[in-house]
Write an enzyme that holds these catalytic residues in place. Structure first.
Site, short mmCIF file in Angstrom:
data_model
loop_
_atom_site.label_atom_id
_atom_site.label_comp_id
_atom_site.label_asym_id
_atom_site.label_seq_id
_atom_site.Cartn_x
_atom_site.Cartn_y
_atom_site.Cartn_z
N TRP A 94 -3.14 -2.71 -1.23
CA TRP A 94 -2.74 -4.08 -1.56
C TRP A 94 -3.44 -4.93 -0.50
CZ3 TRP A 94 0.23 -8.26 0.36
CH2 TRP A 94 0.75 -9.12 -0.61
N ARG A 118 4.97 0.18 -6.20
CA ARG A 118 4.99 -0.60 -4.96
C ARG A 118 4.04 -1.79 -5.02
NH1 ARG A 118 6.82 2.56 -0.43
NH2 ARG A 118 5.51 1.28 0.90
N GLU A 143 9.62 -14.28 -11.32
CA GLU A 143 8.75 -13.24 -10.76
C GLU A 143 8.25 -12.24 -11.79
OE1 GLU A 143 10.51 -10.60 -7.88
OE2 GLU A 143 12.45 -10.69 -8.87
N ASN A 155 -1.72 2.36 6.09
CA ASN A 155 -0.82 1.24 5.73
C ASN A 155 -0.53 0.46 7.01
OD1 ASN A 155 -0.65 2.24 3.20
ND2 ASN A 155 1.53 2.72 3.25
N GLY A 156 -0.49 -0.86 6.90
CA GLY A 156 -0.18 -1.66 8.09
C GLY A 156 -1.35 -2.58 8.40
N HIS A 202 20.31 -35.51 -7.74
CA HIS A 202 19.63 -36.22 -6.64
C HIS A 202 18.11 -36.14 -6.76
CE1 HIS A 202 23.38 -37.01 -4.56
NE2 HIS A 202 23.75 -35.78 -4.92
N CYS A 248 0.82 -1.20 0.00
CA CYS A 248 0.00 0.00 0.00
C CYS A 248 0.85 1.26 0.00
CB CYS A 248 -0.87 0.04 1.25
SG CYS A 248 -1.81 -1.44 1.53
N LYS A 253 6.39 -4.05 -4.00
CA LYS A 253 7.80 -3.71 -3.88
C LYS A 253 8.33 -3.95 -2.48
CE LYS A 253 11.81 -2.21 -5.05
NZ LYS A 253 12.65 -3.26 -5.66
N LYS A 312 14.53 -14.05 -10.52
CA LYS A 312 14.27 -12.94 -11.46
C LYS A 312 13.36 -13.41 -12.58
CE LYS A 312 15.03 -10.21 -9.65
NZ LYS A 312 15.57 -10.16 -8.36
N GLU A 351 19.17 -16.51 -7.55
CA GLU A 351 18.71 -15.16 -7.89
C GLU A 351 18.26 -15.11 -9.35
OE1 GLU A 351 17.71 -12.77 -6.35
OE2 GLU A 351 17.89 -11.02 -7.66
C1 F6R Z 1 12.71 -9.86 -5.75
C2 F6R Z 1 12.46 -8.90 -4.69
C3 F6R Z 1 12.03 -9.41 -3.36
C4 F6R Z 1 12.72 -8.62 -2.24
C5 F6R Z 1 12.18 -9.07 -0.87
C6 F6R Z 1 12.88 -8.34 0.25
O1 F6R Z 1 13.15 -9.23 -6.91
O2 F6R Z 1 12.56 -7.71 -4.88
O3 F6R Z 1 12.29 -10.77 -3.26
O4 F6R Z 1 14.10 -8.83 -2.33
O5 F6R Z 1 10.81 -8.82 -0.81
O6 F6R Z 1 12.71 -6.97 0.13
P1 F6R Z 1 13.68 -5.96 0.87
O7 F6R Z 1 15.03 -6.09 0.22
O8 F6R Z 1 13.08 -4.61 0.65
O9 F6R Z 1 13.73 -6.37 2.30
#
Ligand code: F6R
Length: 608
Positions: A74, A27, A488, A100-101, A504, A2, A603, A485, A481
């Protein structure tokens, strides 16, 4: 997650609030709304993108006020529908709130308020908050907010307006970020600096359980017990250029390309390669504790977890200190043992991730020294850790983390060398690694030159629905990673794992034409990785290799190769991850997805 934005000043609030919502679209959200005071309280909400709300606003003509609040939601409590959108109003339609929260004791409060005759129209915890404020309102909005917050358990960043007090905006926070931008006779409040910076660069943040009453003539900040506090107004560390796309089509691509320049800033003033020295002002007060630490726990979620995993390898390898990586969400609930001399390192781009914050609280409670490896200045994790090192990679707008990952790994590398040099590492060994480390930005620049080739290769495989990403040692986290990427943003199923683990079980998945990405740089495990490649190749898998420049052998076995410059193995993930970021971005775009706003993602994940 949010986003909230609020305005009080002399300009028409509606346009400014909508612009603020658009700046926070990255976000992640599912609905949006706005409320403006204009004689009475007017509230308009819509499910979907901010553009849908904007269209709806064109059909309304009495929204001309200069004070208002707005929100992108959200969903957490209640499904995605208009009734659950924010702003939420009390049942007299006199008070409106954005929030928010999450409120933990909302069910109990709701039962109480129903008993007092209030009727509810949404399934949200936020409506309970506004109803409680209304119940406690006796002609002073600030007092009513303060009284209500005393009854509430949970996290909040809120903005509240009231039809009876058309010149007052009340905001408050606990556990969710809130920034108050201070302009000339106007204030822009938001959960994210990106919604403020077009209007003012002077701002302050509220601390937990602080309330701020804002009028056009000034503001007053106080605790829930009404003790006045004087916040420090400071310069916001972002400017408009940093949050605009410039010549790029997507923020993700822009941020991938920004990595060289950003990493130069991450390193600036922190390394003296010739002397084998690292200077980290943010942790210098605790140098003794760090050098003598008996154990490190590194924690984070998602991409930050992958960076933390590299931190584990770097700390053990370069600083020779026991280290363990853990998902913050697991650490928090599994009753972890924190022995004397434990240091917890919380890794996070946003500094607001709820699970990481909770793990930090748990570790603190059990007596650990806590460090933050965080990007967003002044965020919750930076405020609650004992010390830390900022990433300095600038605002990351793309939902998929790219430059924050390399920033996190760079900071963890410097931390490992900072301790290693003071423990067992010779000046010469440290100087050698630092001189290579310093060249990472130019090596990434060179890697980025292959972008067209990476696009062509991606086109060959983009229709495949299942991919594997394999690596060993330092490049196992990089493989994880790469898989994250891809999945997602392109919604392709991708798994990362240690290259040796594949045989395995997962090897059963390999079929004719399945893309398998191997990180096969010329590190200590090169020969073993080549063996694993043979095993996949002989079962029909198509090999995409990330290899070291000049390696001709790999071309005899891989179907496609992306090259990265030669570098010491501990530093190699800073390079090998870059082609994987580019490939994921291309795959998503080729499949027609909005890479900056992937479905279901936010985000910054500020709920558990
Ligand atoms: C993936 C991504 C998420 C964040 C995770 C932690 O591309 O962005 O997996 O890495 O939500 O977020 P932060 O780094 O803000 O704690």
């Amino acid at each position: 997650m949010c986003g909230i934005v609020a305005y009080i000043g002399h300009k028409p609030a509606k346009e400014l609030l909508v612009e603020g919502l658009k700046r926070m679209e990255y976000r992640g959200y599912d609905s949006a709304g706005i409320a403006v005071l204009n004689g009475g309280l007017r509230c308009i909400r819509a499910v979907g993108r901010v553009a849908v709300l904007e269209d709806k606003l064109t059909t309304v003509d009495d929204l001309e006020g200069t004070i208002g609040i707005a929100h992108t939601r959200w969903a957490t409590h209640g499904e995605v529908n208009e009734a659950n959108c924010h702003p939420q109003q009390d049942d007299k339609h006199a008070i409106a709130i954005i929030h928010n929260g999450t409120i933990e004791n909302y069910a109990t409060l709701k039962t109480y308020l129903k008993g007092r005759g209030h009727s509810f129209t949404s399934a949200t915890d936020t409506e309970v908050m506004v109803m409680l404020i209304s119940e406690l309102y006796q002609g002073d909005l600030e007092q009513a907010v303060r009284a209500a917050l005393k009854e509430i358990r949970g996290a909040y960043a809120i903005g509240v307006i009231c039809a009876n007090e058309p010149d007052t905006l009340v905001v408050a926070r606990k556990g969710s970020p809130l920034i108050i931008g201070v302009g000339a006779g106007e204030y822009v409040v938001a959960s994210d600096a990106s919604a403020i910076v077009a209007h003012t660069t002077q701002a302050f943040s509220l601390d937990d359980e602080q309330v701020c009453k804002i009028t056009r003539d000034g503001f007053r900040t106080s605790t829930l017990d009404n003790i006045a506090v004087t916040p420090e107004v400071r310069q916001l560390e972002i400017d408009l250029e940093q949050i605009e796309l410039g010549s790029f089509d997507t923020y993700m691509m822009k941020e991938i390309y920004e990595q060289p320049e950003r990493l130069r800033l991450t390193m600036k003033g922190r390394i003296k390669s010739r002397d084998g020295q690292i200077v980290l002002g943010g942790v210098s007060k605790f140098t003794r504790e760090l050098v003598r630490a008996r154990r490190f726990v590194l924690t984070g979620q998602g991409t930050a977890y992958h960076a933390a995993m590299l931190g584990e390898y770097l700390f053990e390898d370069l600083a020779k200190v026991p280290a363990k990586v853990e998902y913050a969400s697991e650490f928090r609930y599994r009753n972890p043992i924190i022995v004397d001399g434990t240091v917890l390192v919380a890794v996070s781009q946003s500094g607001e991730t709820a699970d990481t914050l909770a793990a930090l609280h748990e570790a603190k409670e059990r007596g650990a020294l806590t460090l933050g490896v965080v990007n967003v200045v002044g965020s919750s994790i930076t405020r609650e850790t004992d010390a830390g090192v900022y990433l300095r990679v600038g605002p990351e707008i793309g939902v998929a983390s790219t430059k924050a990952f390399t920033g996190q790994v760079a900071v963890l590398t410097m931390l490992a060398l900072y301790m290693g040099r003071r423990r067992y590492m010779s000046v010469e060994a440290c100087a050698d690694l630092l001189s290579q480390f310093e060249r990472v930005p130019e090596m990434i620049e060179k890697t980025l030159e292959q972008n067209d080739h990476i696009l062509d290769v991606t086109k060959k495989y983009v229709d495949q629905e299942n991919w594997l990403f394999l690596g060993r040692g330092y490049n196992y986290p990089a493989a994880l990673e790469g898989a994250l990427k891809l999945k997602e943003i392109s919604y392709i199923h991708a798994e990362g794992m240690p290259a040796a683990e594949m045989k395995h079980g997962p090897i059963a998945l390999i079929h004719d034409g399945m893309p398998v990405v191997f990180i096969a740089n010329q590190g200590p495990q090169y020969d073993k990785v080549m063996l694993n490649i043979e095993q996949v190749k002989s079962r029909g898998g198509r090999i995409i290799a990330v290899a070291t420049e000049g390696d001709k052998q790999i071309e005899t076995i891989a179907d496609d190769v992306f090259y990265v410059p030669h570098i010491a193995d501990p530093l190699s993930p800073l390079l090998t991850v870059v082609p994987l970021q580019l490939m994921a971005c291309h795959a998503a775009m080729l499949r027609g997805h909005d890479v900056d706003k992937p479905r279901n993602l936010a985000k910054s994940v500020t709920v558990e």
